[in-house]
Design an enzyme around this catalytic site. Structure first.
Site, mmCIF file in Angstrom:
data_model
loop_
_atom_site.group_PDB
_atom_site.id
_atom_site.type_symbol
_atom_site.label_atom_id
_atom_site.label_comp_id
_atom_site.label_asym_id
_atom_site.label_seq_id
_atom_site.Cartn_x
_atom_site.Cartn_y
_atom_site.Cartn_z
ATOM 1 N N HIS A 173 3.739 0.954 -8.569
ATOM 2 C CA HIS A 173 2.733 0.575 -8.401
ATOM 3 C C HIS A 173 1.794 0.039 -9.227
ATOM 4 O O HIS A 173 1.783 -0.909 -9.920
ATOM 5 C CB HIS A 173 1.853 0.223 -7.345
ATOM 6 C CG HIS A 173 2.886 0.178 -5.785
ATOM 7 N ND1 HIS A 173 3.083 1.588 -5.179
ATOM 8 C CD2 HIS A 173 3.284 -0.540 -5.305
ATOM 9 C CE1 HIS A 173 4.310 0.995 -4.240
ATOM 10 N NE2 HIS A 173 4.298 -0.084 -4.208
ATOM 11 N N GLY B 147 1.139 -1.408 -0.099
ATOM 12 C CA GLY B 147 0.187 0.215 0.500
ATOM 13 C C GLY B 147 0.846 1.278 0.408
ATOM 14 O O GLY B 147 2.184 1.324 -0.109
ATOM 15 N N GLN C 237 8.551 -8.875 7.951
ATOM 16 C CA GLN C 237 9.727 -8.778 7.044
ATOM 17 C C GLN C 237 10.163 -7.040 7.614
ATOM 18 O O GLN C 237 10.302 -6.897 7.430
ATOM 19 C CB GLN C 237 9.418 -8.776 5.191
ATOM 20 C CG GLN C 237 8.234 -7.392 5.203
ATOM 21 C CD GLN C 237 7.569 -6.846 3.889
ATOM 22 O OE1 GLN C 237 7.058 -8.136 3.426
ATOM 23 N NE2 GLN C 237 8.019 -6.304 3.086
ATOM 24 N N SER D 114 7.934 3.606 -1.216
ATOM 25 C CA SER D 114 6.510 4.567 -0.229
ATOM 26 C C SER D 114 7.530 5.256 0.541
ATOM 27 O O SER D 114 6.893 6.052 1.371
ATOM 28 C CB SER D 114 6.176 3.332 -0.401
ATOM 29 O OG SER D 114 5.338 2.688 -0.801
ATOM 30 N N ARG D 115 8.535 4.996 1.394
ATOM 31 C CA ARG D 115 9.380 5.409 2.036
ATOM 32 C C ARG D 115 9.871 7.078 1.981
ATOM 33 O O ARG D 115 10.348 7.328 2.425
ATOM 34 C CB ARG D 115 10.289 4.882 2.362
ATOM 35 C CG ARG D 115 10.473 3.074 3.317
ATOM 36 C CD ARG D 115 11.266 2.758 3.699
ATOM 37 N NE ARG D 115 10.575 1.965 4.701
ATOM 38 C CZ ARG D 115 10.532 0.301 4.231
ATOM 39 N NH1 ARG D 115 11.138 -0.209 3.234
ATOM 40 N NH2 ARG D 115 9.954 -0.150 4.947
ATOM 41 N N LYS E 111 13.297 -1.968 -8.682
ATOM 42 C CA LYS E 111 14.250 -1.328 -7.394
ATOM 43 C C LYS E 111 14.287 -2.072 -6.320
ATOM 44 O O LYS E 111 15.416 -1.808 -5.560
ATOM 45 C CB LYS E 111 12.723 0.296 -7.070
ATOM 46 C CG LYS E 111 13.575 1.246 -5.923
ATOM 47 C CD LYS E 111 12.980 1.760 -5.165
ATOM 48 C CE LYS E 111 12.179 1.297 -4.382
ATOM 49 N NZ LYS E 111 12.157 1.030 -3.208
ATOM 50 N N LEU F 102 0.326 3.437 -2.207
ATOM 51 C CA LEU F 102 0.560 3.281 -3.317
ATOM 52 C C LEU F 102 1.405 4.375 -3.592
ATOM 53 O O LEU F 102 0.901 6.057 -3.883
ATOM 54 C CB LEU F 102 -0.094 3.142 -4.345
ATOM 55 C CG LEU F 102 -0.758 2.206 -3.599
ATOM 56 C CD1 LEU F 102 -2.357 0.526 -4.717
ATOM 57 C CD2 LEU F 102 0.406 0.353 -4.425
ATOM 58 N N HIS F 103 2.387 4.695 -4.751
ATOM 59 C CA HIS F 103 3.225 5.546 -6.007
ATOM 60 C C HIS F 103 3.191 4.655 -7.533
ATOM 61 O O HIS F 103 2.534 4.205 -7.421
ATOM 62 C CB HIS F 103 4.251 6.038 -5.472
ATOM 63 C CG HIS F 103 5.752 4.754 -5.181
ATOM 64 N ND1 HIS F 103 5.578 3.625 -6.982
ATOM 65 C CD2 HIS F 103 6.127 4.101 -4.569
ATOM 66 C CE1 HIS F 103 6.344 2.942 -6.761
ATOM 67 N NE2 HIS F 103 6.225 2.597 -5.048
ATOM 68 N N LEU G 269 10.808 3.421 -11.875
ATOM 69 C CA LEU G 269 9.846 4.250 -11.674
ATOM 70 C C LEU G 269 11.313 5.965 -11.294
ATOM 71 O O LEU G 269 10.714 5.465 -10.042
ATOM 72 C CB LEU G 269 8.923 4.496 -11.943
ATOM 73 C CG LEU G 269 7.621 5.135 -13.215
ATOM 74 C CD1 LEU G 269 7.883 2.949 -13.852
ATOM 75 C CD2 LEU G 269 6.347 4.938 -13.186
#
Ligand code: PAF
Length: 278
Positions: free
Chosen positions: A33, A27, A57, A182-183, A145, A29-30, A172
């Site tokens: 995704h 989730g 994880q 996301s980070r 990535k 998302l960018h 991307l």
């Protein structure tokens, strides 16, 4: 688009849905995704995305609690990208009993990011194996990535005979080169300005390999020093064989340059593939 939270409901929805193309996510998302979801359309009759922040994880000091949960915004974006089904289980749904069986990833999972995030790839491999069993996709899509993650998941599929195909998508990037992640949302305005430097350093290292430089340890150290001088804390910069993720051999023609480094409280990773003709 259907939003489904439980395994039985998902399996009922997919019962006669034809071949499934699957995009697993955590989730927040960018565009990276959403590109995976768009690509997925060409690989299955039904596109399923999962949104699950997987506790297995994350290490005890990592950002599991802080990881942004943005389900409504994610669903709106997934719908416009052409997703058919979103599977967003709770932790209790995914781990209804203590997860005593885990997937032991290959030894390479203890190097690179694995050396700094003990158990991370074991947690990734375990949840991805569970998701594959639940969703039963024909194709699953992942971004390059997370290069080492992709490597571990390919090994999982190959060595546990999952009847599915992995499709890898290019990273991307923002206009200034920063890999979408996301980070990135954790970065302050000032850190965001600095952040493309990781990619720039990897690019210059990649260019030197292209030019025939094979003193990998000097290249790695030089790149790390450059970032450290600018205030980054470097976990690693490494040149590896793209096919094995091990140290390159004299015959290696396909390299990957990988890096992980901290800007303040944010850990960024990136990589560049480099092919040379011998
Ligand atoms: O890359 C991610 O978002 C996660 O590691 C994955 C593959 C969805 C497993 O939790």
């Amino acid at each position: 688009m259907d939003l489904i939270h439980t395994i039985p409901e998902l399996q009922q929805r997919l019962h006669s849905a034809g071949s499934v193309a699957f995009v697993p996510t955590m989730g927040n998302l960018h565009a990276g995704h959403l590109e995976l979801v768009r690509l997925a359309r060409a690989h299955g009759a039904t596109v399923v995305a999962s949104i699950f922040v997987n506790p297995l994880q994350f290490g005890p000091q990592e950002d599991f609690d802080a990881y942004p949960r943005t389900l409504d915004a994610d669903c709106a974006q997934l719908q416009s990208a052409g997703c058919d089904v979103v599977f967003a289980p709770s932790v209790a749904e995914m781990y209804s009993v203590p997860q005593q069986i885990e997937i032991l990833p290959p030894p390479i999972a203890r190097e690179l990011c694995g050396a700094f995030r003990p158990g991370h790839f074991q947690g990734v491999a375990t949840v991805v194996a569970k998701l594959f069993n639940i969703v039963q996709p024909a194709v699953a899509l992942f971004g390059k990535k997370d290069y080492q993650q992709l490597f571990v998941i390919r090994a999982l599929v190959q060595q546990l005979n999952y009847p599915l195909r992995i499709v890898a998508a290019e990273t991307l990037r923002a206009a200034d080169g920063l890999a979408l992640s996301s980070r990135n949302g954790y970065l302050s305005e000032q850190e965001r300005q600095q952040a493309p430097r990781l990619y720039a350093v990897l690019q210059s290292l990649a260019a030197q390999i292209k030019n025939g430089n094979r003193d990998f340890s000097a290249l790695e150290q030089g790149a790390s020093r450059e970032l450290e001088t600018l205030g980054w804390r470097v976990d690693y910069i490494a040149v590896r064989d793209a096919g094995t993720l091990l140290a390159p051999l004299a015959a290696t023609q396909a390299f990957v340059v990988l890096g992980a480094a901290w800007l303040g409280k944010t850990r960024l990773i990136d990589n560049i593939e480099v092919s040379v003709a011998v």
